[in-house]
Motif scaffolding. Structure first.
Motif, PDB file in Angstrom:
ATOM      1  N   ILE A 121     -39.559  62.389  48.052  1.00 50.54           N
ATOM      2  CA  ILE A 121     -39.313  63.377  47.006  1.00 50.54           C
ATOM      3  C   ILE A 121     -40.508  63.475  46.064  1.00 50.54           C
ATOM      4  N   LEU A 122     -41.103  62.344  45.768  1.00 51.38           N
ATOM      5  CA  LEU A 122     -42.218  62.313  44.827  1.00 51.38           C
ATOM      6  C   LEU A 122     -43.436  63.075  45.362  1.00 51.38           C
ATOM      7  N   PHE A 123     -43.712  62.935  46.656  1.00 49.56           N
ATOM      8  CA  PHE A 123     -44.915  63.549  47.224  1.00 49.56           C
ATOM      9  C   PHE A 123     -44.657  64.829  47.982  1.00 49.56           C
ATOM     10  N   PHE A 143     -33.560  60.517  36.784  1.00 52.61           N
ATOM     11  CA  PHE A 143     -32.370  60.815  37.578  1.00 52.61           C
ATOM     12  C   PHE A 143     -32.228  59.849  38.752  1.00 52.61           C
ATOM     13  N   PHE A 144     -33.334  59.536  39.386  1.00 56.59           N
ATOM     14  CA  PHE A 144     -33.279  58.778  40.641  1.00 56.59           C
ATOM     15  C   PHE A 144     -32.903  57.312  40.433  1.00 56.59           C
ATOM     16  N   ILE A 145     -33.372  56.677  39.386  1.00 56.44           N
ATOM     17  CA  ILE A 145     -33.083  55.250  39.171  1.00 56.44           C
ATOM     18  C   ILE A 145     -31.589  55.005  38.942  1.00 56.44           C
ATOM     19  N   PRO A 146     -30.911  55.755  38.058  1.00 56.30           N
ATOM     20  CA  PRO A 146     -29.453  55.544  37.942  1.00 56.30           C
ATOM     21  C   PRO A 146     -28.710  55.874  39.232  1.00 56.30           C
TER      22      PRO A 146
END
Length: 59
Positions: free
Chosen positions: A56-58, A4-7
């Motif tokens: 967001i990842l951590f 989701f995050f890359i686009p």
């Protein structure tokens, strides 16, 4: 999450570049200074996107 995050990041960068181009046209920034403006804005937006991805990842 990455799918989701890359686009989303690509869309944000494209839209920010469009807005930067509009800014350059409105403020009549000379052609020789425009690459520097684009580079600075792109680097800052990339740092912002990377920091938000890490947060967001951590979290």
């Amino acid at each position: 999450m990455t799918t989701f995050f890359i686009p989303f990041a690509v869309f944000i960068l494209f839209y920010i570049n469009t807005l930067t181009n509009t800014l350059c046209i409105q403020k009549e920034i000379p052609e020789e200074k425009q690459p520097k403006v684009f580079r600075i804005i792109n680097v800052l937006i990339t740092i912002l996107l990377l920091s938000s991805y890490v947060e967001i990842l951590f979290t």
